[in-house]
Design a protein around this motif. Structure first.
Motif, PDB file in Angstrom:
ATOM      1  N   GLU A 104       6.173   2.390  -4.352  1.00 48.85           N
ATOM      2  CA  GLU A 104       6.019   3.213  -5.552  1.00 48.85           C
ATOM      3  C   GLU A 104       6.108   2.388  -6.833  1.00 48.85           C
ATOM      4  O   GLU A 104       5.701   2.851  -7.896  1.00 48.85           O
ATOM      5  N   ARG A 105       6.642   1.155  -6.714  1.00 52.61           N
ATOM      6  CA  ARG A 105       6.739   0.267  -7.869  1.00 52.61           C
ATOM      7  C   ARG A 105       6.618  -1.175  -7.407  1.00 52.61           C
ATOM      8  O   ARG A 105       6.902  -1.495  -6.247  1.00 52.61           O
ATOM      9  N   ASP A 127       0.804  -1.228   0.000  1.00 45.65           N
ATOM     10  CA  ASP A 127       0.000   0.000   0.000  1.00 45.65           C
ATOM     11  C   ASP A 127       0.834   1.273   0.000  1.00 45.65           C
ATOM     12  O   ASP A 127       0.268   2.370  -0.070  1.00 45.65           O
ATOM     13  N   ARG A 128       2.160   1.152   0.059  1.00 45.07           N
ATOM     14  CA  ARG A 128       2.959   2.372   0.016  1.00 45.07           C
ATOM     15  C   ARG A 128       4.158   2.272  -0.928  1.00 45.07           C
ATOM     16  O   ARG A 128       4.903   3.236  -1.082  1.00 45.07           O
ATOM     17  N   THR A 185      -4.470  -1.692  -8.485  1.00 47.09           N
ATOM     18  CA  THR A 185      -5.446  -1.408  -7.424  1.00 47.09           C
ATOM     19  C   THR A 185      -4.951  -2.050  -6.135  1.00 47.09           C
ATOM     20  O   THR A 185      -4.673  -3.251  -6.100  1.00 47.09           O
ATOM     21  N   PRO A 192       4.587   0.565 -12.288  1.00 47.28           N
ATOM     22  CA  PRO A 192       4.364   1.682 -11.350  1.00 47.28           C
ATOM     23  C   PRO A 192       3.110   1.457 -10.506  1.00 47.28           C
ATOM     24  O   PRO A 192       2.135   0.828 -10.952  1.00 47.28           O
ATOM     25  N   ALA A 193       3.131   1.984  -9.309  1.00 45.77           N
ATOM     26  CA  ALA A 193       2.020   1.769  -8.379  1.00 45.77           C
ATOM     27  C   ALA A 193       0.712   2.376  -8.867  1.00 45.77           C
ATOM     28  O   ALA A 193      -0.373   1.895  -8.506  1.00 45.77           O
ATOM     29  N   ASP A 194       0.765   3.422  -9.690  1.00 45.97           N
ATOM     30  CA  ASP A 194      -0.469   4.066 -10.133  1.00 45.97           C
ATOM     31  C   ASP A 194      -1.220   3.266 -11.186  1.00 45.97           C
ATOM     32  O   ASP A 194      -2.298   3.671 -11.626  1.00 45.97           O
ATOM     33  N   ARG A 195      -0.702   2.084 -11.567  1.00 44.37           N
ATOM     34  CA  ARG A 195      -1.380   1.261 -12.569  1.00 44.37           C
ATOM     35  C   ARG A 195      -2.057   0.035 -11.953  1.00 44.37           C
ATOM     36  O   ARG A 195      -2.581  -0.805 -12.674  1.00 44.37           O
TER      37      ARG A 195
END
Length: 335
Positions: free
Chosen positions: A132-133, A129-130, A151, A146-149
């Protein structure tokens, strides 16, 4: 193989121990737990000290020294996941100082039109949950995402300083530039040994706090540490730690040397650390009495970190079974 630290490693151990005692103090750990303080400045300190540069497998022993001391301090940063799970799978992507973790199972990869699509869920991902990759292990290879891709679903954990989450990949497309050439098997061995080293450090902390308590706690006009029953338990705790510590460092040594014994050594290290934490947990709480169960007592942090390490990447029973399979199949070499 020389099974002891050389002069440079002994100096490194002293240096790390002094730095951890100064930077990762019990007061800081409690502020992160109780007040929600941000551990990011501490993570940046580790980076400035060069502790995130141990990305080559040959540095495994030096990395192990850091992990043991951070386990003793109950480090609240993403160092463990980044350096023992992400970095071994994606060493080329680690130098920029961003945090990362690994998804070892649960994600499938399908190839089409020159790209790979990742689908599935990695369960109980450390720092999921924290981070970045993510370095994702699939049948088509290892890919950095990347973490933004993805859920992320954070999971409740009894260790207030530990982050665990489920990570879901819903048709995430990645190109060849995201592929890592790292060996997933060797990386998994380092992940196991890294957890074992962290657990050993946490168990050392349990023993240190327990000894401090039994030396000061008096009963029948004498320190309870003078009672034979207490001394026997303390001796058992020390022996368990030394056994687990020796096996954890042996695992780090054979990983550094790329010795085929690393397969067995990593399983032995994780199994021994699991058995160690069980004994330290039981004796530590008993020797502290009711005080050991209070939130105000720092013993709780070390107890929870050691127990959490047992539950991640397979417990002692699972790894003992793995050892039996290796030995039974005749694939083990002499330790």
């Amino acid at each position: 193989m020389l099974f002891e630290f050389d002069p440079d490693q002994r100096l490194w151990q002293r240096t790390v121990r002094e730095a951890v005692s100064k930077e990762c103090t019990p007061a800081l750990v409690r502020s992160v737990s109780d007040d929600g303080a941000d551990p990011a400045p501490l993570w940046r300190t580790y980076r400035k000290l060069g502790w995130t540069e141990f990305t080559d497998p040959s540095d495994a022993v030096e990395l192990g020294i850091v992990l043991e001391e951070l386990g003793h301090a109950v480090d609240p940063t993403p160092y463990l996941a980044t350096m023992t799970q992400f970095a071994p799978l994606a060493p080329a992507a680690t130098g920029d100082g961003r945090s990362g973790t690994a998804v070892f199972a649960g994600v499938d990869a399908s190839r089409s039109a020159g790209a790979v699509t990742l689908t599935g869920t990695g369960r109980y991902v450390l720092d999921g949950d924290r981070a970045e990759r993510f370095a994702v292990v699939t049948g088509e290879g290892v890919f950095v995402v990347p973490a933004d891709r993805v859920t992320v679903t954070p999971l409740p954990v009894f260790d207030p300083l530990l982050h665990v989450a489920d990570v879901t990949f819903e048709g995430v497309r990645v190109g060849e530039e995201a592929r890592s050439a790292a060996d997933p098997e060797r990386a998994h061995h380092l992940a196991l040994a890294g957890l074992a080293m962290t657990m050993v450090g946490a168990c050392r902390r349990i023993l240190d706090l327990t000894l401090e308590h039994v030396r000061g706690r008096r009963q029948f006009d004498a320190p309870i540490g003078s009672f034979q029953a207490v001394q026997h338990k303390a001796a058992d705790m020390h022996v368990a730690i030394e056994r687990a510590r020796a096996l954890a460092y042996f695992a780090m040594m054979v990983i550094a040397a790329d010795d085929p014994r690393r397969v067995l050594a990593a399983a032995m290290a994780k199994a021994s650390a699991g058995e160690c934490q069980a004994l330290l947990f039981r004796h530590g709480v008993q020797l502290f009495g009711a005080m050991g169960n209070t939130w105000e007592n720092d013993l709780q942090f070390a107890l929870k970190r050691a127990k959490a390490g047992e539950l991640l990447l397979g417990g002692a029973a699972e790894h003992r079974a793995r050892i039996a399979d290796i030995v039974g199949d005749g694939h083990a070499t002499d330790l």
